[in-house]
Design an enzyme around this catalytic site. Structure first.
Site, PDB file in Angstrom:
ATOM      1  N   SER A  21      46.433  47.344  48.161  1.00  0.00           N
ATOM      2  CA  SER A  21      46.649  45.792  47.761  1.00  0.00           C
ATOM      3  C   SER A  21      47.266  45.506  46.290  1.00  0.00           C
ATOM      4  CB  SER A  21      45.054  45.323  48.034  1.00  0.00           C
ATOM      5  OG  SER A  21      44.998  43.945  47.863  1.00  0.00           O
ATOM      6  N   ASN A  22      46.985  44.578  45.806  1.00  0.00           N
ATOM      7  CA  ASN A  22      47.202  44.274  44.543  1.00  0.00           C
ATOM      8  C   ASN A  22      46.304  43.494  43.676  1.00  0.00           C
ATOM      9  OD1 ASN A  22      47.751  41.232  44.764  1.00  0.00           O
ATOM     10  ND2 ASN A  22      48.843  41.981  46.555  1.00  0.00           N
ATOM     11  N   ALA A  23      46.644  42.962  42.424  1.00  0.00           N
ATOM     12  CA  ALA A  23      45.487  42.642  41.452  1.00  0.00           C
ATOM     13  C   ALA A  23      45.157  40.927  41.487  1.00  0.00           C
ATOM     14  CB  ALA A  23      45.667  43.088  40.063  1.00  0.00           C
ATOM     15  N   SER A  24      45.724  40.568  42.613  1.00  0.00           N
ATOM     16  CA  SER A  24      45.324  38.968  42.777  1.00  0.00           C
ATOM     17  C   SER A  24      44.090  38.799  42.917  1.00  0.00           C
ATOM     18  CB  SER A  24      46.270  38.501  43.977  1.00  0.00           C
ATOM     19  OG  SER A  24      45.597  37.201  44.148  1.00  0.00           O
ATOM     20  N   ALA A  88      49.281  36.560  46.894  1.00  0.00           N
ATOM     21  CA  ALA A  88      49.971  37.697  46.633  1.00  0.00           C
ATOM     22  C   ALA A  88      50.020  38.558  47.885  1.00  0.00           C
ATOM     23  CB  ALA A  88      49.427  38.489  45.530  1.00  0.00           C
TER      24      ALA A  88
END
Ligand code: CTP
Length: 205
Positions: A21-24, A88
């Protein structure tokens, strides 16, 4: 207007319990949903997992993966007057997701990834006359140049460019561009105010 908003970072599963995943944080998308509701619009929020409280009054569609977000978007896109793509979305997803939890061994593990669909680009291509499509651009360098390329290539009506410093932050600096206007810069402003400005601008497109 009927405004469709996406928020949060998608999860791309490697196996049933692990994902990329990502840091959004989802803050920007949720702030947009609240600002749109407060301005009297009908809001559908397609959201990847976040810790944000669901804004009351919005129709909430919960998804996890980029593929699920794309499916949900295709279902609601026709019925909206404006899409704001604040999510994101992962650019890559595992080429194969294991059916059961991957067991460890002492060797290195190579993950093969395949590209996901660019949802925003799809929306820009399929939009009707009078439908407004708004995207974001996260850029480390040549922010305006790169964002203008995305504005054109994705056939957008507005782009909001920012840097990685915006991720998870309460306040951020963004630059906004529509095809016919000059860049507008908002310096270290709360995401609530940025959202209000974006909704105000969307109303004038
Ligand atoms: N986006 C999308 N679908 C994807 C990837 C991105 O709809 N698979 C959308 C995002 O929601 C955002 C915009 O495209 O509104 C720009 O995302 P960004 O990560 O800045 O750019 P990319 O187009 O992914 O290009 P790159 O990562 O190479 O800069």
């Amino acid at each position: 207007m009927r405004i469709l908003i996406t928020a949060g970072g998608t999860r791309e599963y490697i196996d049933p319990v692990r994902f990329i995943s990502n840091a959004s944080s989802g803050r920007m998308g949720y702030a947009l949903a609240r600002a749109a509701l407060r301005a009297g619009h009908k809001v559908t929020l397609i959201t990847a997992p976040t810790t944000q409280r669901h804004p009351s009054g919005a129709k909430i569609i919960e998804v996890e993966t980029a593929a699920q977000m794309f499916e949900a978007l295709k279902k609601f896109f026709d019925k909206c007057d404006c899409l704001i793509m604040a999510a994101a979305v992962a650019d890559y997803t595992p080429a194969r997701s294991a059916k059961t939890k991957i067991k460890k061994n002492n060797k290195s593990l190579i993950l093969r990834l395949k590209p996901t669909t660019d949802i925003l680009k799809w929306a820009g291509k399929h939009k009707r006359k009078n439908q407004i499509v708004v995207g974001f651009a996260l850029e480390d360098k040549n922010l305006r140049q790169n964002a203008e390329i995305k504005l054109k290539e994705k056939n957008l009506d507005m782009i909001i460019a920012n840097t990685a410093a915006a991720i998870g932050a309460g306040k951020s600096t963004v630059q906004i561009k529509t095809p016919d206007c000059k860049w507008l810069k908002l310096h270290q402003v709360s995401k609530t105010r940025i959202a209000q400005k974006i909704i105000a601008l969307v109303q004038t497109v």
